[in-house]
Design a protein around this motif. Structure first.
Motif, PDB file in Angstrom:
ATOM      1  N   VAL A  84       1.007  -1.394  -0.107  1.00  0.00           N
ATOM      2  CA  VAL A  84      -0.007  -0.044   0.011  1.00  0.00           C
ATOM      3  C   VAL A  84       0.941   1.182   0.007  1.00  0.00           C
ATOM      4  CG1 VAL A  84      -2.092  -1.155   1.059  1.00  0.00           C
ATOM      5  CG2 VAL A  84       0.044   0.002   2.540  1.00  0.00           C
ATOM      6  N   GLN A  85       0.365   2.205  -0.455  1.00  0.00           N
ATOM      7  CA  GLN A  85       1.135   3.587  -0.419  1.00  0.00           C
ATOM      8  C   GLN A  85       0.485   4.652   0.272  1.00  0.00           C
ATOM      9  OE1 GLN A  85       1.857   4.599  -4.701  1.00  0.00           O
ATOM     10  NE2 GLN A  85       2.924   2.605  -4.936  1.00  0.00           N
ATOM     11  N   GLY A  86       0.972   5.388   1.256  1.00  0.00           N
ATOM     12  CA  GLY A  86       0.290   6.457   2.007  1.00  0.00           C
ATOM     13  C   GLY A  86      -0.048   5.691   3.312  1.00  0.00           C
ATOM     14  N   THR A 117      -3.399   5.974   4.742  1.00  0.00           N
ATOM     15  CA  THR A 117      -4.523   5.424   4.837  1.00  0.00           C
ATOM     16  C   THR A 117      -5.266   4.729   3.638  1.00  0.00           C
ATOM     17  OG1 THR A 117      -5.338   7.588   3.820  1.00  0.00           O
ATOM     18  CG2 THR A 117      -5.165   7.735   6.017  1.00  0.00           C
ATOM     19  N   SER A 118      -4.297   4.582   2.656  1.00  0.00           N
ATOM     20  CA  SER A 118      -4.685   3.698   1.471  1.00  0.00           C
ATOM     21  C   SER A 118      -4.775   2.450   1.836  1.00  0.00           C
ATOM     22  CB  SER A 118      -3.826   4.196   0.257  1.00  0.00           C
ATOM     23  OG  SER A 118      -4.012   3.245  -0.731  1.00  0.00           O
ATOM     24  N   ARG A 119      -5.887   1.691   1.247  1.00  0.00           N
ATOM     25  CA  ARG A 119      -5.746   0.313   1.259  1.00  0.00           C
ATOM     26  C   ARG A 119      -5.803  -0.387   0.071  1.00  0.00           C
ATOM     27  NH1 ARG A 119      -8.152  -1.208   6.168  1.00  0.00           N
ATOM     28  NH2 ARG A 119      -8.992  -3.107   5.297  1.00  0.00           N
ATOM     29  N   THR A 120      -5.366   0.502  -1.187  1.00  0.00           N
ATOM     30  CA  THR A 120      -5.192  -0.049  -2.450  1.00  0.00           C
ATOM     31  C   THR A 120      -3.943  -0.853  -2.505  1.00  0.00           C
ATOM     32  OG1 THR A 120      -6.370   1.862  -3.418  1.00  0.00           O
ATOM     33  CG2 THR A 120      -5.122   0.544  -4.822  1.00  0.00           C
ATOM     34  N   LEU A 121      -3.780  -2.031  -3.051  1.00  0.00           N
ATOM     35  CA  LEU A 121      -2.826  -2.869  -3.371  1.00  0.00           C
ATOM     36  C   LEU A 121      -2.016  -2.527  -4.662  1.00  0.00           C
ATOM     37  CD1 LEU A 121      -4.048  -6.280  -2.125  1.00  0.00           C
ATOM     38  CD2 LEU A 121      -2.892  -4.670  -0.818  1.00  0.00           C
ATOM     39  N   PHE A 122      -0.743  -1.908  -4.349  1.00  0.00           N
ATOM     40  CA  PHE A 122       0.064  -1.773  -5.744  1.00  0.00           C
ATOM     41  C   PHE A 122       1.088  -2.936  -6.062  1.00  0.00           C
ATOM     42  CE2 PHE A 122      -1.349   2.564  -4.495  1.00  0.00           C
ATOM     43  CZ  PHE A 122      -1.223   3.257  -5.415  1.00  0.00           C
ATOM     44  N   ASN A 149      -2.192  -1.502   6.215  1.00  0.00           N
ATOM     45  CA  ASN A 149      -3.284  -0.254   6.645  1.00  0.00           C
ATOM     46  C   ASN A 149      -4.403  -1.088   7.262  1.00  0.00           C
ATOM     47  OD1 ASN A 149      -1.352   1.717   6.460  1.00  0.00           O
ATOM     48  ND2 ASN A 149      -2.367   2.359   4.322  1.00  0.00           N
ATOM     49  N   GLY A 150      -4.168  -2.141   7.953  1.00  0.00           N
ATOM     50  CA  GLY A 150      -5.210  -2.664   8.628  1.00  0.00           C
ATOM     51  C   GLY A 150      -5.629  -3.816   7.743  1.00  0.00           C
ATOM     52  N   GLN A 151      -5.290  -4.487   6.778  1.00  0.00           N
ATOM     53  CA  GLN A 151      -5.700  -5.591   5.919  1.00  0.00           C
ATOM     54  C   GLN A 151      -5.111  -6.669   6.270  1.00  0.00           C
ATOM     55  OE1 GLN A 151      -6.703  -4.202   1.488  1.00  0.00           O
ATOM     56  NE2 GLN A 151      -4.951  -2.917   2.275  1.00  0.00           N
ATOM     57  N   ILE A 152      -5.948  -7.773   6.172  1.00  0.00           N
ATOM     58  CA  ILE A 152      -5.264  -9.115   6.370  1.00  0.00           C
ATOM     59  C   ILE A 152      -4.197  -9.374   5.481  1.00  0.00           C
ATOM     60  CG2 ILE A 152      -5.678 -11.541   6.668  1.00  0.00           C
ATOM     61  CD1 ILE A 152      -8.242 -10.831   7.878  1.00  0.00           C
ATOM     62  N   VAL A 187     -21.593  -2.565   0.297  1.00  0.00           N
ATOM     63  CA  VAL A 187     -20.892  -1.636   1.281  1.00  0.00           C
ATOM     64  C   VAL A 187     -19.677  -2.159   1.742  1.00  0.00           C
ATOM     65  CG1 VAL A 187     -21.106  -0.377   3.432  1.00  0.00           C
ATOM     66  CG2 VAL A 187     -23.014  -0.598   2.002  1.00  0.00           C
ATOM     67  N   THR A 188     -18.655  -1.369   1.398  1.00  0.00           N
ATOM     68  CA  THR A 188     -17.296  -2.118   1.674  1.00  0.00           C
ATOM     69  C   THR A 188     -17.130  -1.971   3.355  1.00  0.00           C
ATOM     70  OG1 THR A 188     -16.365  -1.156  -0.126  1.00  0.00           O
ATOM     71  CG2 THR A 188     -14.723  -1.834   1.394  1.00  0.00           C
ATOM     72  N   SER A 189     -16.574  -2.878   3.918  1.00  0.00           N
ATOM     73  CA  SER A 189     -16.169  -3.210   5.424  1.00  0.00           C
ATOM     74  C   SER A 189     -14.905  -2.596   5.484  1.00  0.00           C
ATOM     75  CB  SER A 189     -16.687  -4.461   5.904  1.00  0.00           C
ATOM     76  OG  SER A 189     -15.433  -5.239   5.322  1.00  0.00           O
ATOM     77  N   ALA A 190     -14.811  -2.473   6.804  1.00  0.00           N
ATOM     78  CA  ALA A 190     -13.480  -2.147   7.335  1.00  0.00           C
ATOM     79  C   ALA A 190     -12.311  -2.896   6.880  1.00  0.00           C
ATOM     80  CB  ALA A 190     -13.392  -1.892   8.896  1.00  0.00           C
ATOM     81  N   ASN A 191     -12.648  -4.092   6.676  1.00  0.00           N
ATOM     82  CA  ASN A 191     -11.566  -4.997   6.416  1.00  0.00           C
ATOM     83  C   ASN A 191     -11.589  -5.362   4.806  1.00  0.00           C
ATOM     84  OD1 ASN A 191     -13.724  -6.420   6.823  1.00  0.00           O
ATOM     85  ND2 ASN A 191     -12.891  -8.218   8.007  1.00  0.00           N
TER      86      ASN A 191
END
Length: 945
Positions: A439-441, A443-448, A531-534, A743-747
């Motif tokens: 992830v970059q940043g 807060t981002s949860r996007t996988l690069f 950033n909080g992902q498994i 709806v996208t959950s926290a994880n």
């Protein structure tokens, strides 16, 4: 306890539903009678072998199952006319019995009269895989439900497995099943049994039995005719490539496009080159040019790899004064590999990524100007292959039993402890995010995606090395445990003499503790670096493991008192009354459930019987006490409001792109939430009455009517029913501000539906059970035996508040998902039950001095197909039925060698295929009712000395 020196009387055996007393001891020499009292399934009164029960009981000896080529106990489950098939071939939960179609959690499974620890993931049932087959003597099926003897939660009935009472000698059994066609699915088994000591002469006996079995995987690709496009097309199931989602090469979107409506449109740079068969094929669905992954044959299996290991040992000691001490131990382990599609992540590529379209390695999409914006690629990691999930189940139980006579009382007391564990491990194909994407940043949860990896094709050496380092093979993904500990005692005696015999009284008590634990695993904790992902590529839909912070352990104490009174008013009329009271410590509830039964013999060869009872089933521990939100992956579906199907064509509503509302993939339903309080227990009422008749010697007939209603049914609604009735359940759908689902959950989950356990309504069933059995007198040429067992449903329906004005909706002759109550809710495989109007098993055999030849058959009547609007519109034959299904098995056995029996069987003699269905859970064939092996040969050698 049964120690018998002779078979029951002809009338007792012939009225099989009235008494279940086949001999238990299969030793080298006939045993000597030690105890004259026996235990009748469904009663706590110990009685002599000649007495008959008023309850409808079906009894099958182990040798009878062998003769029907039941190489596993799952085969017995499929053949039992009173049970509903739950698809035991592909699931990882293990085969289970659903008597009357009311769900396996309402069928009580016993081993030698006592409970075992339940399968711990759902804590709802006991799989028959844990039963020690080599030591098994017979199984009784109590069909009237709600047993006051064993537990008022037996609403559908009781399946009671009994092991050999003693064994002396040594036995070896070898068995192999070989399909006529290649491709997989073969199995082989080894059985060992040995025992020493004679209860009559030595005062003791000890024996042990071992079962080992292995079954090979049968991939769907090995039976191409069962996934053939022409067969599916006639059902209305489209075999044309759908709207491409995760694939190899991956499809991509332009998530930051200035026009919001264009951010979800999918493209593929490899479309013009034909994509990458067999991993994907070109598709123009929805007007797009994408690549489509057909997972129907590429990665999944019809039959999973399966290993079963059972060890059972028992010791008996005869003590002075007619007392006996027994200890038994059972250890079972079965492993199942489930084959799933490859990891399916969504990864982002910046314009500097080597595999960004147009950078040289991957072509640009003609006519598309990305202007250097990042893209999100829906990638299927084909290089890693199928994700193989390995489920390891263990079940252990130890029981110490004392029984005998003190004064006028017969007693039986025991201490029973059982435990089970289900560990889900990652096999091949499971990958970590770490090392593959980042992830970059803050807060981002996007996988690069790492620049060495190519989401638009197969990997080079550097990419394969990177995937290899990210392998999770052997990692525990989830771990659940369950325990069952009890102390029980039963006392029975004769009170007085009546014209029909002795009035018998039995009193009993049980203290039981059930415990359940979801073990939190650090490997399922969220990663700060992500950033909080498994750290699990593609999410954990197939694992659903608890995190270390949500580890759950809960127990329930149950105190039970029960009594039974057997009153032989006259020699031809007996009344029986029993009652059970259970106090549930955690719920603060006490329930009392009575049972009444009667048996009348107006003439010597005719018996009339009847019974009535009530039942009670508390919510399972995971349904109300879990600390974590649990989710279940949803199959591909259309938004029922925003992508309705008209004349078989799904069309998005104006203002929505197909990618937003049609052919939705990667969505979940919320199936459990923490502290799900307020769920009430289920209650039931059952009634049976019937007749047994022996018009001539050795010819017997039985006919029983039954009726059961279960109220306040606990469970999740069938997801197909929710999707088909959006106006009935608008509050269950989770929508974004723009109206789309998910709806996208926290994880990171895309939650589309809330479907948590609750009291969803009532269900009821009624029908007739019949049997006809004949055995000719033994002659020099041998003898002929024949029989048929029938179950005929006259009613199976359900109701729920707010649905159909609260009136009953029939599912007779349908899949269960046509009603608002799902009897199999809570099961990990969420398989649909079936309500065939007619089911039967039949057999005819000739037995000579050294030879046995038997032809057996099982049959089930037609079923109205699911017939969703999406598959019955223009271009199809419209609504259809699932054809009847029958399977014949042939066995030839030779026992002319000393101590050796050799058998050759042909399973599925006529090579019948499973019937066609358009149900969206099966993709063409109803594989839950038939083994898709086709014709197979069963070779068995059984040596005893």
């Amino acid at each position: 306890m049964r120690h018998l020196t002779s078979r029951p009387t002809a009338i007792a055996l012939a009225l099989g539903s009235l008494i279940a007393t086949p001999p238990l001891v299969q030793a080298q020499t006939a045993p000597t009678q030690v105890v004259e009292r026996v235990e009748i399934t469904g009663s706590i009164i110990r009685r002599s072998v000649k007495d008959e029960s008023a309850l409808p009981v079906s009894s099958m000896k182990a040798v009878e199952l062998d003769q029907r080529l039941n190489t596993e106990l799952k085969d017995m489950m499929l053949e039992l006319p009173q049970a509903s098939s739950l698809g035991s071939y592909a699931g990882t939960a293990g085969p289970m019995t659903s008597l009357r179609g009311f769900g396996p959690m309402r069928t009580l499974t016993l081993l030698n009269g006592r409970r075992l620890a339940k399968e711990p993931l759902t804590n709802q049932y006991v799989s028959v895989n844990v039963i020690p087959r080599m030591a098994m003597s017979y199984v009784d099926i109590l069909r009237d439900g709600a047993s006051s003897s064993y537990g008022s939660d037996a609403m559908g009935g009781v399946q009671a497995f009994y092991t050999l009472g003693s064994y002396k000698g040594v036995g070896i059994k070898l068995e192999t099943v070989r399909p006529e066609r290649s491709g997989g699915g073969a199995s082989r088994a080894l059985g060992l049994i040995g025992g020493i000591g004679d209860l009559a002469t030595d005062g003791w006996n000890v024996y042990a039995a071992l079962d080992i079995q292995h079954r090979d995987v049968l991939p769907r690709s090995a039976r191409p005719e069962l996934t053939d496009g022409s067969a599916l097309t006639q059902l209305g199931i489209s075999t044309a490539p759908g709207l491409g989602a995760n694939a190899t090469p991956g499809n991509f979107t332009d998530p930051t496009h200035p026009t919001a409506a264009l951010r979800t449109v999918r493209y593929n740079p490899m479309y013009a080159g034909g994509c990458l068969p067999p991993y994907s094929v070109p598709s123009t669905s929805g007007g797009r040019q994408t690549c489509f992954l057909d997972a129907n044959t590429q990665y999944t299996a019809f039959n999973n790899r399966n290993d079963i290991f059972n060890f059972f040992t028992q010791g008996k000691l005869q003590l002075p004064g007619d007392h006996q001490l027994t200890v038994e131990f059972n250890h079972s382990q079965y492993e199942v590999d489930q084959y799933n599609n490859p990891a399916a992540p969504t990864v982002r590529l910046a314009s500097t990524h080597p595999y960004y379209p147009g950078n040289g390695k991957v072509p640009a999409v003609p006519g598309l100007n990305l202007a250097g914006r990042p893209i999100d690629v829906l990638w299927s990691v084909a290089d890693a292959g199928a994700r193989i999930r390995n489920d390891v189940h263990t079940n252990d139980r130890i029981v110490l039993t004392g029984e005998g006579t003190i004064g006028a009382w017969d007693y039986r007391a025991a201490v029973n402890h059982g435990r089970s564990q289900r560990e889900t491990q990652a096999g091949d194909g499971w990958l970590r995010v770490s090392g593959i994407a980042s992830v970059q940043g803050t807060t981002s949860r996007t996988l690069f995606l790492d620049p060495k990896l190519n989401p638009f094709g197969l990997q080079d050496a550097d990419g394969l090395a990177l995937l290899g380092k990210a392998s999770m093979t052997g990692q525990t993904l989830r771990l659940h445990k369950a325990e069952n500990t009890s102390i029980d005692a039963t006392f029975s005696r004769s009170l007085m003499k009546l014209p029909g015999g002795s009035m018998m009284l039995a009193l009993g008590a049980e203290l039981r503790r059930d415990a359940w634990k979801a073990v939190g695993l650090a490997s399922n904790d969220v990663s700060p670096a992500l950033n909080g992902q498994i750290d699990l590529l593609g999410g954990d839909n197939l694992a659903s493991g608890a995190t270390s912070a949500t580890s759950t352990r809960i127990s329930r104490d149950i105190t039970s008192l029960f009594a039974e009174l057997d009153v032989p008013i006259r020699s031809d009329l007996t009344l029986n009354a029993s009652v059970r009271g259970d106090k549930y410590g955690d719920l603060g509830e006490t329930t009392v459930n009575p049972k009444l039964s009667a048996r009348w013999t107006p003439v010597s060869n005719l018996v009339l019987r009847a019974s009535a009872n009530t039942g009670y089933r508390a919510p399972s521990l995971p349904e109300i006490y879990t600390k974590e939100t649990e989710r279940t992956a949803m199959a591909v579906f259309n938004d029922p409001l925003l992508c309705p199907t008209v004349n078989g064509v799904a069309t998005p509503k104006p203002g929505y792109a197909p990618e937003q509302v049609c052919s939705l993939t990667g969505y979940t339903q919320i199936t459990k939430v923490p502290n799900n309080a307020g769920v009430k227990p289920e209650t039931s009422r059952s009634l049976t009455f019937g007749v047994a008749f022996e018009p001539v010697k050795d010819l017997t007939m039985t006919l029983d009517y039954w009726r059961t209603q279960i109220d306040s049914v606990i469970g999740n609604r069938a997801i197909d029913y929710i999707l088909a009735n959006p106006s009935v359940y608008p509050g269950l759908f989770l929508r974004n501000p723009d109206g789309t689902l998910g709806v996208t959950s926290a994880n990171g989950f895309k939650d589309a539906v809330v479907n948590t356990p609750s009291n969803v309504g009532s269900m009821r069933g009624a029908g007739l059970d019949g049997s006809l059995k004949y055995s000719s007198p033994r002659q020099d040429w041998g003898r002929v035996t024949a029989g048929v067992d029938i179950a005929y449903l006259t009613r199976w329906d359900a109701r729920s508040e707010g649905v159909n004005n609260g009136d009953w909706v029939s599912a007779l002759g349908f899949f269960n998902d046509v009603v608002p109550v799902n009897p199999n809710a809570g099961l990990s495989n969420a398989t649909r039950g079936l309500n065939n109007r007619w089911r039967h098993t039949a057999s005819i055999a000739w037995e000579g001095r050294e030879w046995l030849v038997q032809l057996s058959q099982r049959y089930q009547s037609k079923l109205y197909d699911q017939n969703l609007p999406a598959v019955t519109g223009a271009g199809t034959s419209g609504p259809r039925d699932v054809s009847p299904y029958e399977q014949f098995n042939l066995l030839v056995r030779y026992s002319g060698f000393k101590n050796l029996k050799l058998s050759l069987g042909v399973s599925n003699l006529l090579n019948d295929q499973p019937p066609l269905t358009n149900h969206n859970a099966y993709r063409g064939y109803l594989t839950s009712v038939a083994d898709v092996l086709g014709r197979a040969y069963v070779l068995t050698a059984d040596y005893r000395f």
